[in-house]
Design a protein around this motif. Sequence first.
Motif, short mmCIF file in Angstrom:
data_model
loop_
_atom_site.label_atom_id
_atom_site.label_comp_id
_atom_site.label_asym_id
_atom_site.label_seq_id
_atom_site.Cartn_x
_atom_site.Cartn_y
_atom_site.Cartn_z
N VAL A 55 -8.34 1.08 6.87
CA VAL A 55 -7.75 0.06 7.72
C VAL A 55 -8.76 -0.27 8.81
O VAL A 55 -9.30 0.63 9.45
N ILE A 92 0.86 -1.19 0.00
CA ILE A 92 0.00 0.00 0.00
C ILE A 92 0.89 1.24 0.00
O ILE A 92 1.84 1.32 0.80
N TRP A 149 -2.07 2.49 9.29
CA TRP A 149 -1.25 1.32 9.70
C TRP A 149 -0.22 1.75 10.74
O TRP A 149 0.01 1.07 11.73
N GLN A 174 -6.78 -4.61 5.67
CA GLN A 174 -6.97 -3.50 4.73
C GLN A 174 -8.22 -3.79 3.92
O GLN A 174 -8.37 -4.87 3.35
N THR A 218 -3.67 5.63 3.54
CA THR A 218 -4.02 4.67 4.61
C THR A 218 -2.77 4.16 5.33
O THR A 218 -2.90 3.55 6.40
N GLY A 228 -9.58 3.17 0.29
CA GLY A 228 -9.29 2.07 1.22
C GLY A 228 -9.44 2.53 2.65
O GLY A 228 -9.48 3.73 2.95
#
Length: 373
Positions: free
Chosen positions: A194, A144, A152, A318, A148, A192
């Motif tokens: 998380v 990724i 993480w 994800q 996002t 996206g």
Amino acid sequence: MQHEWREGNRVVLLPEASRFLPAMFDAVSQAQHYVLVELYLMESGELATQVIDALASAARRGVQVFLLLDGYGAMGLERRDRERLQSAGVALQLFNPIGFHSLARNLSRDHRKIVVVDGEIAFTGGFGAVDEFLQAWYEIALRIDGPTVADWEALFRRLWRSRLTRQASGDPAPLPLPPQRSATSHADGVRGRVMSARGYRYQAIRHSLYARVSRARQRLWLCTPYFVPTFALRRRLIRAARQGVDVRLLLPGAKHDHPGVRYAGQRFYQALLKAGVRIFEFQPTFIHAKFVLADEWVSLGSCNFDHWNLHWNLEANQEIDDPGFASDVQALFERNFAASQEVDAAAWAARPWGQRAKEWVYGVVDGLVMRLK
Ligand SMILES: O=P(O)(O)OC[C@H](O)CO
């Protein structure tokens, strides 16, 4: 904000270790500021040595390297390997080492798999640093690059400072982390978010999965190595199949690291098959990947979607909502269905008593295990 959808992420699906390991090692070798690695499994061996070499070499170049391992999953990491990491300057901490605590605390494990490089690139998937991932197990990962990544990194940072995390030396004071850097948003990127979970206390992954299963209109394809679904998930899968959704499960065949878990899950096959769910058992190796495709929504990461993971572990996945990425995942599923044996409903109904007995015995064990508190 936690669990926020973010636009502008470039994502690359990396099926099999031959693709994701070089991609991760390459990212680490190009790091300039910091590397954060969080793993459930790390045991001394060929792969752990490669990981230690890569992290140690980054640390020697002046990159700040932080390794957070689960205190149970890393019990097989020998002292000399821990010392090698620390003497190279890698900051090593353990989450919740096994101790004289409550059973519930000892059962709560950090099952997440996270690699973050310079706040710009992240990897997740089902991987660990044990030799089985080199060849014996089939695994996938995701690279990724985009907004996002910050989520993480936030997950890592929070656990690094948790009161349950200890320095490998036993000192409870957390080692300091560098200031967080931010990733670029890409105009051609995808949407996206998380999602994380913390056992029964916090269940965002479970709720998101259930909602998507219930909302799926065309397809619901799910891959997990440990198929011991909750009643709520089974009910939703069955309802979706009855309503005409293409529901398929990609599960391990006889090659399994915990055959008892497979038998425990097989006790649900008959009801699922009867409702029209198609079940594929992967043949080449033990499939350890965890990912799900519901129409154009994908969730991929550490969560096995079984009731043990959902009840005890810290997990992170994800989610991607994008037609292009969904077609990559569709193609991956299709390749893996072709390498599987589909379970035939009539043959399954006539399976031998020996098989039924194993399903019953491991089903009882599973029921008892789930009563642990
Ligand atoms: O817990 P996972 O899914 O990372 O798999 C690890 C295996 O349980 C080890 O036997």
